[in-house]
Write a protein that holds these residues in place. Structure first.
Motif, PDB file in Angstrom:
ATOM      1  N   ASP A  12       0.855  -1.237  -0.041  1.00  0.00           N
ATOM      2  CA  ASP A  12       0.103   0.031   0.315  1.00  0.00           C
ATOM      3  C   ASP A  12       0.891   1.386   0.083  1.00  0.00           C
ATOM      4  O   ASP A  12       0.452   2.373  -0.182  1.00  0.00           O
ATOM      5  N   PHE A  13       2.042   1.320   0.260  1.00  0.00           N
ATOM      6  CA  PHE A  13       3.064   2.463   0.545  1.00  0.00           C
ATOM      7  C   PHE A  13       3.684   2.912  -0.885  1.00  0.00           C
ATOM      8  O   PHE A  13       3.997   1.823  -1.819  1.00  0.00           O
ATOM      9  N   GLU A  14       3.522   4.029  -1.343  1.00  0.00           N
ATOM     10  CA  GLU A  14       4.214   4.404  -2.599  1.00  0.00           C
ATOM     11  C   GLU A  14       5.076   5.528  -2.412  1.00  0.00           C
ATOM     12  O   GLU A  14       4.823   6.568  -1.411  1.00  0.00           O
ATOM     13  N   GLU A  15       5.992   5.961  -3.045  1.00  0.00           N
ATOM     14  CA  GLU A  15       7.095   6.770  -2.639  1.00  0.00           C
ATOM     15  C   GLU A  15       6.300   8.143  -3.087  1.00  0.00           C
ATOM     16  O   GLU A  15       5.563   8.249  -3.896  1.00  0.00           O
ATOM     17  N   GLY A  16       6.292   9.024  -2.224  1.00  0.00           N
ATOM     18  CA  GLY A  16       5.974  10.300  -2.324  1.00  0.00           C
ATOM     19  C   GLY A  16       4.578  10.696  -1.523  1.00  0.00           C
ATOM     20  O   GLY A  16       3.982  11.695  -1.398  1.00  0.00           O
ATOM     21  N   GLN A  17       4.000   9.357  -0.958  1.00  0.00           N
ATOM     22  CA  GLN A  17       2.828   9.405  -0.491  1.00  0.00           C
ATOM     23  C   GLN A  17       3.126  10.195   0.824  1.00  0.00           C
ATOM     24  O   GLN A  17       4.307  10.129   1.727  1.00  0.00           O
ATOM     25  N   THR A  18       1.941  10.907   1.419  1.00  0.00           N
ATOM     26  CA  THR A  18       2.202  11.890   2.480  1.00  0.00           C
ATOM     27  C   THR A  18       1.243  11.367   3.786  1.00  0.00           C
ATOM     28  O   THR A  18      -0.015  11.077   3.297  1.00  0.00           O
ATOM     29  N   MET A 109       5.015  13.276   7.510  1.00  0.00           N
ATOM     30  CA  MET A 109       5.691  12.010   7.014  1.00  0.00           C
ATOM     31  C   MET A 109       5.590  11.989   5.640  1.00  0.00           C
ATOM     32  O   MET A 109       4.427  12.371   4.808  1.00  0.00           O
ATOM     33  N   GLU A 110       6.531  11.485   4.949  1.00  0.00           N
ATOM     34  CA  GLU A 110       6.609  11.118   3.328  1.00  0.00           C
ATOM     35  C   GLU A 110       7.165   9.953   3.024  1.00  0.00           C
ATOM     36  O   GLU A 110       8.464   9.691   3.641  1.00  0.00           O
ATOM     37  N   VAL A 111       6.762   8.885   2.555  1.00  0.00           N
ATOM     38  CA  VAL A 111       7.256   7.742   2.060  1.00  0.00           C
ATOM     39  C   VAL A 111       8.439   8.074   1.026  1.00  0.00           C
ATOM     40  O   VAL A 111       8.038   8.735   0.044  1.00  0.00           O
ATOM     41  N   THR A 112       9.664   7.767   1.295  1.00  0.00           N
ATOM     42  CA  THR A 112      10.632   8.183   0.422  1.00  0.00           C
ATOM     43  C   THR A 112      11.495   6.949  -0.023  1.00  0.00           C
ATOM     44  O   THR A 112      12.326   6.996  -0.899  1.00  0.00           O
ATOM     45  N   GLY A 113      10.880   5.682   0.291  1.00  0.00           N
ATOM     46  CA  GLY A 113      11.467   4.334  -0.017  1.00  0.00           C
ATOM     47  C   GLY A 113      10.793   3.196   0.221  1.00  0.00           C
ATOM     48  O   GLY A 113      10.166   3.310   1.409  1.00  0.00           O
ATOM     49  N   THR A 114      10.493   2.366  -0.515  1.00  0.00           N
ATOM     50  CA  THR A 114       9.913   0.937  -0.439  1.00  0.00           C
ATOM     51  C   THR A 114      10.937  -0.049  -1.003  1.00  0.00           C
ATOM     52  O   THR A 114      11.541   0.316  -2.237  1.00  0.00           O
ATOM     53  N   LYS A 115      10.989  -1.051  -0.231  1.00  0.00           N
ATOM     54  CA  LYS A 115      12.013  -2.241  -0.822  1.00  0.00           C
ATOM     55  C   LYS A 115      11.599  -3.567  -0.565  1.00  0.00           C
ATOM     56  O   LYS A 115      11.590  -3.899   0.674  1.00  0.00           O
ATOM     57  N   VAL A 126      10.113   0.018   4.445  1.00  0.00           N
ATOM     58  CA  VAL A 126       9.444   1.437   4.072  1.00  0.00           C
ATOM     59  C   VAL A 126      10.224   2.364   4.953  1.00  0.00           C
ATOM     60  O   VAL A 126      10.244   2.223   5.951  1.00  0.00           O
ATOM     61  N   VAL A 127      10.487   3.554   4.191  1.00  0.00           N
ATOM     62  CA  VAL A 127      11.263   4.678   4.689  1.00  0.00           C
ATOM     63  C   VAL A 127      10.157   5.728   4.868  1.00  0.00           C
ATOM     64  O   VAL A 127      10.013   6.103   3.582  1.00  0.00           O
ATOM     65  N   LEU A 128      10.245   6.324   5.838  1.00  0.00           N
ATOM     66  CA  LEU A 128       9.560   7.453   6.069  1.00  0.00           C
ATOM     67  C   LEU A 128      10.252   8.648   6.331  1.00  0.00           C
ATOM     68  O   LEU A 128      11.087   8.456   7.268  1.00  0.00           O
ATOM     69  N   ASP A 129      10.225   9.775   5.531  1.00  0.00           N
ATOM     70  CA  ASP A 129      10.927  10.977   6.112  1.00  0.00           C
ATOM     71  C   ASP A 129      10.140  11.719   6.958  1.00  0.00           C
ATOM     72  O   ASP A 129       9.002  11.951   6.459  1.00  0.00           O
TER      73      ASP A 129
END
Length: 156
Positions: A12-18, A109-115, A126-129
């Protein structure tokens, strides 16, 4: 602006999601509970007379308390409810300004990475800035938080 989110699985997580948390006012009780729990009774955080003569002019929150408040905001939003498997650390963390008793803080928070993990099929990274600000929009915490998140359709 939504402040409560549905639980998110890795997919469900996508880069750029806030995401945005609610606000919360820091209180005297927070200072005392953090000191009692950690055993950190440093006078800058617990002695009003001492802190009045410091560079801050009054007591300030412990740095680790500020970090703990940030992690609490992430979980309180609900998108990690029953899907987070582990907090894996941070690549960076900064506390550019103090948190004072009476400050109202919130976290963006912003998703900056998923792997996907190569070592396991049941979860992904999932990485959150994150950026926490006070009522005056002063940044009091920022950092990237790394989480292990369950995959939706995994069955062993």
């Amino acid at each position: 602006m939504a402040y409560s989110y549905e639980p998110h699985h890795f997919e469900d997580f996508e880069e750029g999601q806030t995401f945005e948390s609610v606000g919360r006012t820091v209180t005297e009780s927070d200072f005392v509970m953090h000191s009692a729990f950690t055993g950190d009774w440093t006078e800058l955080h617990t002695n009003a007379d001492y802190a009045a003569d410091s560079q801050f002019g009054e007591r300030v929150a412990h740095g680790p308390m500020t970090f703990s408040l940030a992690t609490g905001f992430v979980y309180r939003c609900g998108f990690l409810e029953r899907t987070v498997m582990a907090f894996l650390g941070m690549n960076y963390m900064d506390i550019p300004a103090p948190v004072y008793d009476g400050d109202t803080i919130s976290l963006d928070m912003e998703v900056t990475g998923t792997k996907p993990f190569s070592s396991r099929e049941d979860a992904g990274l999932v990485v959150l800035d994150t950026e926490m600000t006070n009522q005056d929009d002063v940044v009091v915490f920022e950092g990237d938080m790394k989480f292990m998140i369950k995959r939706r359709d995994y069955s062993p």
